[in-house]
Design a protein around this motif. Structure first.
Motif, PDB file in Angstrom:
ATOM      1  N   ASP A   1       0.806  -1.221   0.000  1.00  0.00           N
ATOM      2  CA  ASP A   1       0.000   0.000   0.000  1.00  0.00           C
ATOM      3  C   ASP A   1       0.838   1.269   0.000  1.00  0.00           C
ATOM      4  O   ASP A   1       0.291   2.370  -0.034  1.00  0.00           O
ATOM      5  N   LEU A   2       2.160   1.139   0.090  1.00  0.00           N
ATOM      6  CA  LEU A   2       2.998   2.324   0.230  1.00  0.00           C
ATOM      7  C   LEU A   2       2.933   3.185  -1.026  1.00  0.00           C
ATOM      8  O   LEU A   2       2.950   2.662  -2.146  1.00  0.00           O
ATOM      9  N   PRO A   3       2.851   4.537  -0.860  1.00  0.00           N
ATOM     10  CA  PRO A   3       2.759   5.425  -2.014  1.00  0.00           C
ATOM     11  C   PRO A   3       4.054   5.493  -2.800  1.00  0.00           C
ATOM     12  O   PRO A   3       4.044   5.853  -3.976  1.00  0.00           O
ATOM     13  N   VAL A   4       5.165   5.161  -2.171  1.00  0.00           N
ATOM     14  CA  VAL A   4       6.464   5.186  -2.837  1.00  0.00           C
ATOM     15  C   VAL A   4       7.116   3.830  -2.614  1.00  0.00           C
ATOM     16  O   VAL A   4       7.226   3.377  -1.474  1.00  0.00           O
ATOM     17  N   PRO A   5       7.511   3.137  -3.671  1.00  0.00           N
ATOM     18  CA  PRO A   5       8.139   1.822  -3.470  1.00  0.00           C
ATOM     19  C   PRO A   5       9.487   1.957  -2.780  1.00  0.00           C
ATOM     20  O   PRO A   5      10.210   2.936  -2.987  1.00  0.00           O
ATOM     21  N   ILE A   6       9.813   1.001  -1.933  1.00  0.00           N
ATOM     22  CA  ILE A   6      11.130   0.991  -1.313  1.00  0.00           C
ATOM     23  C   ILE A   6      11.828  -0.296  -1.708  1.00  0.00           C
ATOM     24  O   ILE A   6      11.186  -1.317  -1.982  1.00  0.00           O
ATOM     25  N   PRO A   7      13.150  -0.290  -1.775  1.00  0.00           N
ATOM     26  CA  PRO A   7      13.895  -1.459  -2.226  1.00  0.00           C
ATOM     27  C   PRO A   7      13.586  -2.697  -1.376  1.00  0.00           C
ATOM     28  O   PRO A   7      13.249  -2.596  -0.197  1.00  0.00           O
ATOM     29  N   ALA A   8      13.719  -3.853  -1.996  1.00  0.00           N
ATOM     30  CA  ALA A   8      13.389  -5.110  -1.326  1.00  0.00           C
ATOM     31  C   ALA A   8      14.203  -5.293  -0.048  1.00  0.00           C
ATOM     32  O   ALA A   8      13.703  -5.816   0.957  1.00  0.00           O
ATOM     33  N   ARG A   9      15.466  -4.868  -0.079  1.00  0.00           N
ATOM     34  CA  ARG A   9      16.316  -5.032   1.103  1.00  0.00           C
ATOM     35  C   ARG A   9      15.719  -4.310   2.307  1.00  0.00           C
ATOM     36  O   ARG A   9      15.730  -4.821   3.428  1.00  0.00           O
ATOM     37  N   PHE A  10      15.170  -3.113   2.080  1.00  0.00           N
ATOM     38  CA  PHE A  10      14.573  -2.340   3.153  1.00  0.00           C
ATOM     39  C   PHE A  10      13.219  -2.931   3.553  1.00  0.00           C
ATOM     40  O   PHE A  10      12.897  -2.998   4.753  1.00  0.00           O
ATOM     41  N   ALA A  11      12.444  -3.336   2.563  1.00  0.00           N
ATOM     42  CA  ALA A  11      11.147  -3.948   2.866  1.00  0.00           C
ATOM     43  C   ALA A  11      11.332  -5.214   3.700  1.00  0.00           C
ATOM     44  O   ALA A  11      10.589  -5.468   4.655  1.00  0.00           O
ATOM     45  N   ASP A  12      12.335  -6.021   3.350  1.00  0.00           N
ATOM     46  CA  ASP A  12      12.602  -7.250   4.104  1.00  0.00           C
ATOM     47  C   ASP A  12      13.029  -6.933   5.532  1.00  0.00           C
ATOM     48  O   ASP A  12      12.664  -7.652   6.472  1.00  0.00           O
ATOM     49  N   TRP A  13      13.812  -5.869   5.682  1.00  0.00           N
ATOM     50  CA  TRP A  13      14.284  -5.498   7.030  1.00  0.00           C
ATOM     51  C   TRP A  13      13.104  -5.091   7.912  1.00  0.00           C
ATOM     52  O   TRP A  13      13.010  -5.510   9.066  1.00  0.00           O
ATOM     53  N   PHE A  14      12.175  -4.270   7.352  1.00  0.00           N
ATOM     54  CA  PHE A  14      10.985  -3.905   8.109  1.00  0.00           C
ATOM     55  C   PHE A  14      10.170  -5.152   8.460  1.00  0.00           C
ATOM     56  O   PHE A  14       9.735  -5.344   9.597  1.00  0.00           O
ATOM     57  N   ALA A  15       9.952  -5.991   7.456  1.00  0.00           N
ATOM     58  CA  ALA A  15       9.090  -7.159   7.643  1.00  0.00           C
ATOM     59  C   ALA A  15       9.671  -8.122   8.669  1.00  0.00           C
ATOM     60  O   ALA A  15       8.924  -8.769   9.424  1.00  0.00           O
ATOM     61  N   SER A  16      10.991  -8.236   8.713  1.00  0.00           N
ATOM     62  CA  SER A  16      11.622  -9.174   9.646  1.00  0.00           C
ATOM     63  C   SER A  16      11.343  -8.807  11.088  1.00  0.00           C
ATOM     64  O   SER A  16      11.474  -9.652  11.984  1.00  0.00           O
ATOM     65  N   ARG A  17      10.966  -7.560  11.329  1.00  0.00           N
ATOM     66  CA  ARG A  17      10.637  -7.102  12.674  1.00  0.00           C
ATOM     67  C   ARG A  17       9.138  -6.914  12.881  1.00  0.00           C
ATOM     68  O   ARG A  17       8.707  -6.463  13.937  1.00  0.00           O
ATOM     69  N   GLY A  18       8.371  -7.243  11.848  1.00  0.00           N
ATOM     70  CA  GLY A  18       6.943  -7.045  11.963  1.00  0.00           C
ATOM     71  C   GLY A  18       6.541  -5.579  11.916  1.00  0.00           C
ATOM     72  O   GLY A  18       5.496  -5.197  12.428  1.00  0.00           O
ATOM     73  N   TRP A  19       7.391  -4.765  11.308  1.00  0.00           N
ATOM     74  CA  TRP A  19       7.144  -3.327  11.234  1.00  0.00           C
ATOM     75  C   TRP A  19       6.712  -2.930   9.816  1.00  0.00           C
ATOM     76  O   TRP A  19       6.962  -3.638   8.845  1.00  0.00           O
ATOM     77  N   ALA A  20       6.088  -1.781   9.736  1.00  0.00           N
ATOM     78  CA  ALA A  20       5.865  -1.112   8.449  1.00  0.00           C
ATOM     79  C   ALA A  20       6.080   0.372   8.676  1.00  0.00           C
ATOM     80  O   ALA A  20       5.831   0.882   9.770  1.00  0.00           O
ATOM     81  N   PRO A  21       6.556   1.074   7.670  1.00  0.00           N
ATOM     82  CA  PRO A  21       6.821   2.501   7.860  1.00  0.00           C
ATOM     83  C   PRO A  21       5.561   3.288   8.205  1.00  0.00           C
ATOM     84  O   PRO A  21       4.456   2.958   7.771  1.00  0.00           O
ATOM     85  N   HIS A  22       5.745   4.337   8.985  1.00  0.00           N
ATOM     86  CA  HIS A  22       4.654   5.267   9.261  1.00  0.00           C
ATOM     87  C   HIS A  22       4.363   6.100   8.012  1.00  0.00           C
ATOM     88  O   HIS A  22       5.242   6.303   7.163  1.00  0.00           O
ATOM     89  N   PRO A  23       3.142   6.617   7.896  1.00  0.00           N
ATOM     90  CA  PRO A  23       2.818   7.469   6.749  1.00  0.00           C
ATOM     91  C   PRO A  23       3.767   8.655   6.597  1.00  0.00           C
ATOM     92  O   PRO A  23       4.175   8.985   5.482  1.00  0.00           O
ATOM     93  N   HIS A  24       4.137   9.297   7.724  1.00  0.00           N
ATOM     94  CA  HIS A  24       4.997  10.473   7.587  1.00  0.00           C
ATOM     95  C   HIS A  24       6.404  10.089   7.131  1.00  0.00           C
ATOM     96  O   HIS A  24       7.089  10.885   6.478  1.00  0.00           O
ATOM     97  N   GLN A  25       6.844   8.883   7.448  1.00  0.00           N
ATOM     98  CA  GLN A  25       8.145   8.446   6.949  1.00  0.00           C
ATOM     99  C   GLN A  25       8.117   8.287   5.438  1.00  0.00           C
ATOM    100  O   GLN A  25       9.059   8.674   4.734  1.00  0.00           O
ATOM    101  N   MET A  26       7.016   7.743   4.938  1.00  0.00           N
ATOM    102  CA  MET A  26       6.905   7.566   3.497  1.00  0.00           C
ATOM    103  C   MET A  26       6.660   8.894   2.784  1.00  0.00           C
ATOM    104  O   MET A  26       7.107   9.089   1.649  1.00  0.00           O
ATOM    105  N   GLU A  27       5.969   9.818   3.438  1.00  0.00           N
ATOM    106  CA  GLU A  27       5.788  11.155   2.849  1.00  0.00           C
ATOM    107  C   GLU A  27       7.121  11.873   2.730  1.00  0.00           C
ATOM    108  O   GLU A  27       7.362  12.607   1.764  1.00  0.00           O
ATOM    109  N   MET A  28       7.992  11.659   3.703  1.00  0.00           N
ATOM    110  CA  MET A  28       9.325  12.258   3.619  1.00  0.00           C
ATOM    111  C   MET A  28      10.115  11.658   2.453  1.00  0.00           C
ATOM    112  O   MET A  28      10.830  12.366   1.741  1.00  0.00           O
ATOM    113  N   LEU A  29       9.962  10.364   2.251  1.00  0.00           N
ATOM    114  CA  LEU A  29      10.631   9.719   1.124  1.00  0.00           C
ATOM    115  C   LEU A  29      10.071  10.240  -0.193  1.00  0.00           C
ATOM    116  O   LEU A  29      10.822  10.513  -1.147  1.00  0.00           O
ATOM    117  N   ALA A  30       8.747  10.427  -0.251  1.00  0.00           N
ATOM    118  CA  ALA A  30       8.125  10.947  -1.469  1.00  0.00           C
ATOM    119  C   ALA A  30       8.591  12.364  -1.753  1.00  0.00           C
ATOM    120  O   ALA A  30       8.847  12.734  -2.912  1.00  0.00           O
TER     121      ALA A  30
END
Length: 831
Positions: free
Chosen positions: A19-48
């Protein structure tokens, strides 16, 4: 890692990766997922925003992942396109925060296997590491405004910063509107000139003036193109006020009466930070807690005058969770990410709603866990202030003064730094400087005056070779007169002017404990004892530039005090206190001791209102006292006291002295004041103010600081450092010369501006006098009122070691209190 990601260990999942508005590299997505985390909306807005090429300002609560939001675009960019050289500069107002961020960033970088070097560069960085960083810069450099300014003053700064892509300014609100912020804005303008495509990001948890911060971060950009990104989701903080079982002091600022109760709170919690407002208070409170520490709990001390090694040791122990408590000043105010901290104790009022939010945010540090805080008032007025600060937090109202124009002394220092890096072309430098937000209103004539001062000292000083620092070439540029001048300038870069300090060393090779101010040492004789670095020390003497000490036992020790004093009382919080005092309905829940105090004030006199001014006068001890409840802050009250006594002298009232707190001012004289309208007339801000400013020692002190920042007086020179007496003597001589021969000199202009907005606080005083015109209520009493007791207890009081608060209740103090309360023999209402 919960503080870095801001996700509370997986308790808060904002959305799925798909659902993220901006795709992030698989390495980063895997790192988040390994901890059961997902980025906050404001983190993704900063990336956008970064992908769009925008500057950005992020306002997010503590524990909301501001750090990751600021660095995620840099980490992804470096992972996708590895580069050599500086890619991102992170600027922190605190050395400890830079070190903390490095620790938090290093772990995910290592876990994802990213080939990214992250290093700090502050005043604590060893010389060999600084040299290596110049030769092989890290991709991400974490630094402070002062260290950045030092880098910019180097001839190799153009090559060093050529690869720069992003600048992250953390805790932006703590810098904007200060001289450090002015200096940083000029440095940011220089970085934009070296690397025109660089993008700036501001991070903050408490912002009272978001538009001003947005303009500061990106002054060149169209405001609408700079997004203000807001994070949310934080739990309401759990804040309470200690209802002490002890006798609540009427006056005093140390809080030692509550040490047993503070210690019990520490015992009940996992890890606590005990915040205080001054270094002297930190030393006293730490000693008192240590004596109460029957369980041998690991409790530490942290403030800016302690040795670097001791501060680093405490920070590492807190990060490891091996301390139960640390007593700290503002040295740990901002952004430190210690997930183990679950309670903040604020001893004394925070003096502002925003500051309280910053401090309580050090606890919990997770969005799904409320921060827990305990406020410990040191006296009865402070109970009201603490209550009002909590109300401000609950209502989300922030405080702080709007930014002002940049200081000319800071500009002078920066111009010399630029000249140390490369020859100056005045037209180009002026165009660069006005792109810094605090200097956007700088006119060319004033710039030329500052440049003239840097070049030769100005009209009144141009005949002295020592101030000829730049020479004007035939090509129209300005260049440093000789390399030695550049070297000496770099030794004095910075806008924090502290008193001259001496190192404190244990005799016999016990190491350096930290630094104390020179003036404090001059008051001691060998054999005297004092409290420092959490120890009781015996003063043995001075050897070279160090104070030699040995461990001491017993005696009547002194406590070092430091320049800077107490924190300023914000206008917003002042207004809240006035409103609370005038509204008995708001007293519900106040401690019984405070409730009774206010009730008796109603009976004896009247309570201050939200508007106008309450003035009480009464006789005592053969003198006449005037107490004004103005709530304008200590600095404005000090100025008011000087102006009132001048006016009372002309009225023939024979004033003898005055004392001021944040809330009240008291003046005593031989004859009673009667015409309050004339006494508090606004015209005192005219000729009276100007005359007093010209004569005031405060102006000389302000000029001394301005002269040091501007480079007129170099405190540090190769192989030596000037003593405080030398600096004072030199600055006083120059001050008199400039007043006589060049009264419009840029440094005198800077001095007047500083005095009006700083120690004199003319704007706050003017607002108070305007409010007084709405109506002065004068109450002539036959004795001191309950509300006046705290300020009268301040008369002639000095800080002492030991049971300082209990000493207020000696025979004379108790007599004053009894007089104010004046209960009848049956213990009923006052007579």
């Amino acid at each position: 890692m919960s503080g870095l990601a801001g996700t509370g260990g997986g308790a808060i999942l904002c959305r799925t990766m798909n659902d993220l508005p901006v795709p992030i590299p698989a390495r980063f997505a895997d790192w988040f997922a390994s901890r059961g985390w997902a980025p906050h909306p404001h983190q993704m807005e900063m990336l956008a925003a970064d992908r769009r090429g925008d500057h950005a300002l992020l306002i997010a609560p503590t524990g909301g992942g501001k750090t990751l939001a600021g660095f995620l675009p840099s980490l992804i960019d470096l992972a996708e396109t590895p580069t050599e050289g500086i890619h991102t500069i992170y600027i922190s107002p605190l050395k400890a925060l830079a070190v903390d961020i490095q620790r938090n960033l290093t772990l995910p970088v290592e876990e994802m296997g990213l080939d990214i070097r992250i290093e700090t560069r502050t005043g604590d960085t060893p010389a060999n590491r600084r040299k290596r960083q110049r030769e092989a810069p890290p991709q991400i450099l974490l630094t402070t405004p002062e260290s950045l300014a030092l880098l910019i003053a180097s001839p190799d700064s153009f090559d060093f910063f050529a690869s720069l892509k992003r600048i992250v300014v953390d805790e932006t609100h703590a810098l904007v509107g200060t001289k450090r912020g002015d200096h940083l804005s000029l440095c940011l303008a220089r970085l934009s000139a070296i690397a025109p495509g660089v993008k700036r990001v501001g991070l903050s948890a408490t912002v009272a003036w978001p538009e001003a911060l947005r303009a500061y971060i990106a002054p060149d950009a169209d405001p609408d193109s700079v997004p203000v990104i807001k994070g949310g989701g934080a739990k309401r903080a759990d804040i309470r006020i200690l209802d002490t079982k002890e006798r609540l002091p009427w006056s005093g600022h140390y809080g030692l009466h509550a040490v047993p109760e503070i210690y019990e709170e520490i015992k009940k919690t996992g890890t606590a930070i005990v915040f205080v407002n001054t270094r002297a208070q930190a030393e006293l409170l730490f000693q008192a807690l240590w004596h109460a520490n029957e369980d041998a709990l690991p409790i530490a001390l942290h403030h800016g005058s302690l040795a670097r090694e001791q501060r680093r040791k405490v920070e590492a122990a807190m990060a490891a969770g091996s301390l139960r408590a640390v007593v700290a000043t503002s040295s740990l105010d901002l952004g430190i990410d210690w997930a183990a901290v679950d309670l903040v104790v604020q001893v004394g009022p925070p003096k502002g709603v925003s500051r309280l939010i910053q401090r309580i945010g050090r606890a919990g540090h997770r969005l799904d866990v409320p921060s827990r805080a305990l406020l410990v008032p040191c006296n009865r007025f402070e109970v009201l202030e603490c209550r009002c600060a909590i109300d401000g937090v609950d209502q989300g109202t922030l405080d702080g003064d709007p930014p002002r124009d940049g200081g000319l002394d800071v500009l002078a220092q920066h111009i010399m730094s630029l000249a140390c890096a490369a020859p100056l072309r005045p037209d180009e430098i002026y165009a660069e400087i006005v792109r810094a937000e605090p200097y956007r209103n700088l006119d060319r004539a004033t710039f030329d005056d500052v440049l003239r001062f840097v070049a030769d000292g100005g009209y009144a000083l141009q005949s002295y070779d020592r101030w000829k620092k730049l020479f004007h070439t035939a090509a129209g540029t300005y260049e440093v007169a000789n390399p030695k001048l550049a070297h000496r300038h770099r030794m004095n870069i910075g806008t924090i002017v502290e008193a001259v300090t001496l190192k404190v060393r244990m005799r016999g090779g016990g190491g350096t404990l930290g630094e104390i101010e020179e003036y404090f040492v001059t008051m001691m004789e060998p054999g005297d004892t004092f409290v420092f670095a959490g120890r009781l020390l015996r003063y043995e003497g001075i050897k070279q530039t160090a104070v030699e000490v040995t461990p001491a036992r017993g005696g009547d020790p002194k406590v070092p005090s430091y320049m800077g004093g107490r924190m300023p009382f914000t206008t917003h919080l002042s207004e809240r206190v006035r409103e609370a005092l005038s509204n008995p309905a708001s007293w519900q829940g106040l401690p019984d001791q405070v409730h009774e105090w206010l009730r008796l004030q109603q009976w004896r006199s009247v309570l201050p209102g939200p508007d106008g001014l309450l003035v009480e006068t009464f006789p005592r001890g053969g003198k006449e006292y005037l107490v004004a409840y103005s709530f304008a802050g200590r600095n404005a009250h000090q100025t008011l006291g000087m102006l009132l006594t001048r006016r009372m002298e002309r009225m023939g009232l024979a004033p003898l002295g005055f004392v001021a707190s944040d809330y009240v001012i008291a003046v005593w004289s031989l004859h009673p004041a009667k015409d309050m309208e004339s006494l508090f007339d606004e015209d005192m801000l005219g000729d009276d103010l100007e005359a007093w400013m010209e004569e005031s020692s405060l102006m000389r002190r302000t000029f001394r600081n301005v002269a040091v920042i501007a480079g007129l007086i170099e405190r540090r020179q190769p192989g030596q450092e000037k003593t405080g007496r030398q600096v004072t003597f030199n600055s006083d001589l120059i001050y008199d010369v400039l007043r006589r021969h060049e009264p419009n000199h840029v440094l005198l202009r800077a001095t007047r501006a500083d005095a009006r907005t700083g120690m004199i606080d003319v704007e706050r005083l003017a607002e108070f006098l305007r409010r007084a015109k709405q109506g002065i209520r004068h109450r002539r009493l036959d004795r001191v009122s309950p509300l006046a007791v705290p300020i009268l207890l301040e008369v002639g009081k000095e800080a002492v070691y030991g049971d300082a608060e209990d000493q207020l209740f000696d025979e004379l103090a108790q007599e004053l209190i009894d007089e104010a309360m004046h209960m009848d023999p049956q213990g009923g209402l006052p007579l």
